[in-house]
Design a protein around this motif. Structure first.
Motif, mmCIF file in Angstrom:
data_model
loop_
_atom_site.group_PDB
_atom_site.id
_atom_site.type_symbol
_atom_site.label_atom_id
_atom_site.label_comp_id
_atom_site.label_asym_id
_atom_site.label_seq_id
_atom_site.Cartn_x
_atom_site.Cartn_y
_atom_site.Cartn_z
ATOM 1 N N ARG A 50 -38.786 -29.793 13.477
ATOM 2 C CA ARG A 50 -40.132 -29.212 13.466
ATOM 3 C C ARG A 50 -40.140 -27.741 13.912
ATOM 4 O O ARG A 50 -40.803 -26.908 13.313
ATOM 5 N N ARG A 51 -39.412 -27.431 14.953
ATOM 6 C CA ARG A 51 -39.382 -26.042 15.427
ATOM 7 C C ARG A 51 -38.877 -25.115 14.318
ATOM 8 O O ARG A 51 -39.460 -24.064 14.074
ATOM 9 N N SER A 52 -37.804 -25.492 13.649
ATOM 10 C CA SER A 52 -37.277 -24.674 12.547
ATOM 11 C C SER A 52 -38.333 -24.472 11.468
ATOM 12 O O SER A 52 -38.492 -23.370 10.943
ATOM 13 N N GLY A 53 -39.042 -25.536 11.135
ATOM 14 C CA GLY A 53 -40.068 -25.449 10.107
ATOM 15 C C GLY A 53 -41.182 -24.483 10.470
ATOM 16 O O GLY A 53 -41.602 -23.659 9.652
ATOM 17 N N VAL A 54 -41.651 -24.568 11.709
ATOM 18 C CA VAL A 54 -42.711 -23.659 12.158
ATOM 19 C C VAL A 54 -42.197 -22.222 12.136
ATOM 20 O O VAL A 54 -42.888 -21.306 11.680
ATOM 21 N N GLU A 55 -40.976 -22.019 12.601
ATOM 22 C CA GLU A 55 -40.402 -20.671 12.607
ATOM 23 C C GLU A 55 -40.215 -20.134 11.194
ATOM 24 O O GLU A 55 -40.426 -18.938 10.948
ATOM 25 N N ILE A 58 -43.599 -18.969 10.055
ATOM 26 C CA ILE A 58 -43.942 -17.708 10.732
ATOM 27 C C ILE A 58 -43.166 -16.551 10.094
ATOM 28 O O ILE A 58 -43.748 -15.504 9.780
ATOM 29 N N ALA A 59 -41.869 -16.729 9.903
ATOM 30 C CA ALA A 59 -41.032 -15.672 9.313
ATOM 31 C C ALA A 59 -41.458 -15.364 7.876
ATOM 32 O O ALA A 59 -41.445 -14.202 7.451
ATOM 33 N N MET A 60 -41.871 -16.388 7.146
ATOM 34 C CA MET A 60 -42.344 -16.185 5.768
ATOM 35 C C MET A 60 -43.655 -15.395 5.761
ATOM 36 O O MET A 60 -43.855 -14.527 4.911
ATOM 37 N N LEU A 61 -44.536 -15.702 6.692
ATOM 38 C CA LEU A 61 -45.790 -14.949 6.786
ATOM 39 C C LEU A 61 -45.525 -13.475 7.104
ATOM 40 O O LEU A 61 -46.115 -12.585 6.494
ATOM 41 N N LEU A 62 -44.642 -13.222 8.057
ATOM 42 C CA LEU A 62 -44.267 -11.845 8.371
ATOM 43 C C LEU A 62 -43.662 -11.162 7.148
ATOM 44 O O LEU A 62 -43.984 -10.004 6.849
ATOM 45 N N SER A 63 -42.796 -11.878 6.437
ATOM 46 C CA SER A 63 -42.150 -11.342 5.237
ATOM 47 C C SER A 63 -43.179 -10.968 4.186
ATOM 48 O O SER A 63 -43.120 -9.881 3.591
ATOM 49 N N PHE A 64 -44.118 -11.871 3.962
ATOM 50 C CA PHE A 64 -45.138 -11.626 2.943
ATOM 51 C C PHE A 64 -46.017 -10.431 3.316
ATOM 52 O O PHE A 64 -46.221 -9.524 2.516
ATOM 53 N N ILE A 65 -46.515 -10.439 4.534
ATOM 54 C CA ILE A 65 -47.444 -9.386 4.946
ATOM 55 C C ILE A 65 -46.747 -8.023 5.024
ATOM 56 O O ILE A 65 -47.208 -7.045 4.428
ATOM 57 N N ILE A 66 -45.635 -7.974 5.746
ATOM 58 C CA ILE A 66 -45.005 -6.672 5.983
ATOM 59 C C ILE A 66 -44.197 -6.192 4.775
ATOM 60 O O ILE A 66 -44.385 -5.067 4.305
ATOM 61 N N SER A 67 -43.303 -7.035 4.262
ATOM 62 C CA SER A 67 -42.446 -6.587 3.148
ATOM 63 C C SER A 67 -43.209 -6.483 1.836
ATOM 64 O O SER A 67 -43.121 -5.473 1.142
ATOM 65 N N HIS A 162 -38.210 -16.664 16.017
ATOM 66 C CA HIS A 162 -37.437 -17.568 16.879
ATOM 67 C C HIS A 162 -37.518 -17.195 18.360
ATOM 68 O O HIS A 162 -37.707 -18.064 19.208
ATOM 69 N N TYR A 163 -37.348 -15.920 18.660
ATOM 70 C CA TYR A 163 -37.234 -15.503 20.058
ATOM 71 C C TYR A 163 -38.533 -15.011 20.688
ATOM 72 O O TYR A 163 -38.645 -14.965 21.900
ATOM 73 N N LEU A 164 -39.503 -14.643 19.888
ATOM 74 C CA LEU A 164 -40.720 -14.066 20.454
ATOM 75 C C LEU A 164 -41.973 -14.866 20.122
ATOM 76 O O LEU A 164 -42.661 -15.364 21.015
ATOM 77 N N ILE A 165 -42.254 -15.039 18.837
ATOM 78 C CA ILE A 165 -43.538 -15.629 18.441
ATOM 79 C C ILE A 165 -43.604 -17.124 18.737
ATOM 80 O O ILE A 165 -44.560 -17.591 19.361
ATOM 81 N N TYR A 166 -42.600 -17.897 18.302
ATOM 82 C CA TYR A 166 -42.639 -19.341 18.538
ATOM 83 C C TYR A 166 -42.723 -19.675 20.029
ATOM 84 O O TYR A 166 -43.576 -20.483 20.438
ATOM 85 N N PRO A 167 -41.879 -19.076 20.876
ATOM 86 C CA PRO A 167 -41.986 -19.408 22.308
ATOM 87 C C PRO A 167 -43.363 -19.074 22.896
ATOM 88 O O PRO A 167 -43.873 -19.826 23.734
ATOM 89 N N LYS A 168 -43.974 -17.979 22.472
ATOM 90 C CA LYS A 168 -45.313 -17.629 22.971
ATOM 91 C C LYS A 168 -46.350 -18.649 22.491
ATOM 92 O O LYS A 168 -47.230 -19.047 23.256
ATOM 93 N N CYS A 169 -46.249 -19.069 21.241
ATOM 94 C CA CYS A 169 -47.178 -20.079 20.710
ATOM 95 C C CYS A 169 -47.000 -21.401 21.439
ATOM 96 O O CYS A 169 -47.981 -22.056 21.805
#
Length: 183
Positions: A50-55, A58-67, A162-169
């Motif tokens: 589950r953690r991998s899936g959520v991450e 999150i990474a896909m959302l960052l990829s879509f928005i920023i890239s 992995h190191y910032l957003i997921y742990p804060k959430c």
């Protein structure tokens, strides 16, 4: 940059039917990030991953928005086959801007998240991500610097997830649960 066109021409001259099919397959894995999103959802469904899936999500959302939404439109780099007549894309010519390769961003974001959570499977995921990225060069859809930048963006977004957003959430969710149980 001339060296990029020379490299793409060299790759184009190496094309053979077997590799054409293989590279088309790997390129399709990165198309619109659909495979990566589906993989992220499947990982969320399985409790152990589950953690991998959520991450991944999150990474896909960052990829879509920023890239995709920001950097692609700011850079506005045309595709190599639009600049150089001697470069012919394999298959249907992609539309839109070239820089960065979002296929590469999505693939490396997903693979890096998996690697961060499971080294064994992560190595395989990184190999697949590299094949997705290479396929974009082989097919003549991107310049090498597009693919390199997309890959680096993907790695950065995965590390942020992995190191910032997921742990804060996770900390925020735990805090909310504690408040509810104390109420």
């Amino acid at each position: 940059m001339a060296w990029e066109a020379d490299f793409l021409l060299w790759l184009q001259n190496l094309r053979v039917p077997f590799m054409d099919g293989l590279m088309t397959f790997f390129s399709m894995l990165g198309h619109n990030g659909i495979f990566c999103l589906i993989l992220g959802i499947v990982l969320i469904i399985i409790k152990k991953t589950r953690r991998s899936g959520v991450e991944v999500i999150i990474a896909m959302l960052l990829s879509f928005i920023i890239s995709y939404l920001v950097v692609k439109n700011l850079a506005a780099r045309v595709r190599p086959f639009e600049t150089y007549d001697f470069l012919v894309p394999l298959g249907n010519a992609p539309h839109g801007w070239s820089f960065p390769s979002v296929h590469s961003t999505f693939a490396f974001a997903t693979a890096t998240v998996i690697f961060c959570n499971d080294k064994k499977i992560g190595i395989l995921a990184l190999v697949i991500a590299a094949l997705v990225a290479f396929s974009r060069l082989y097919m003549g859809a991107h310049y090498p610097t597009d693919v390199l930048a997309g890959s680096v963006f993907g790695i950065i977004f995965a590390l942020l997830a992995h190191y910032l957003i997921y742990p804060k959430c996770e900390k925020w969710i735990r805090g909310r649960k504690e408040k509810k149980s104390n109420a």
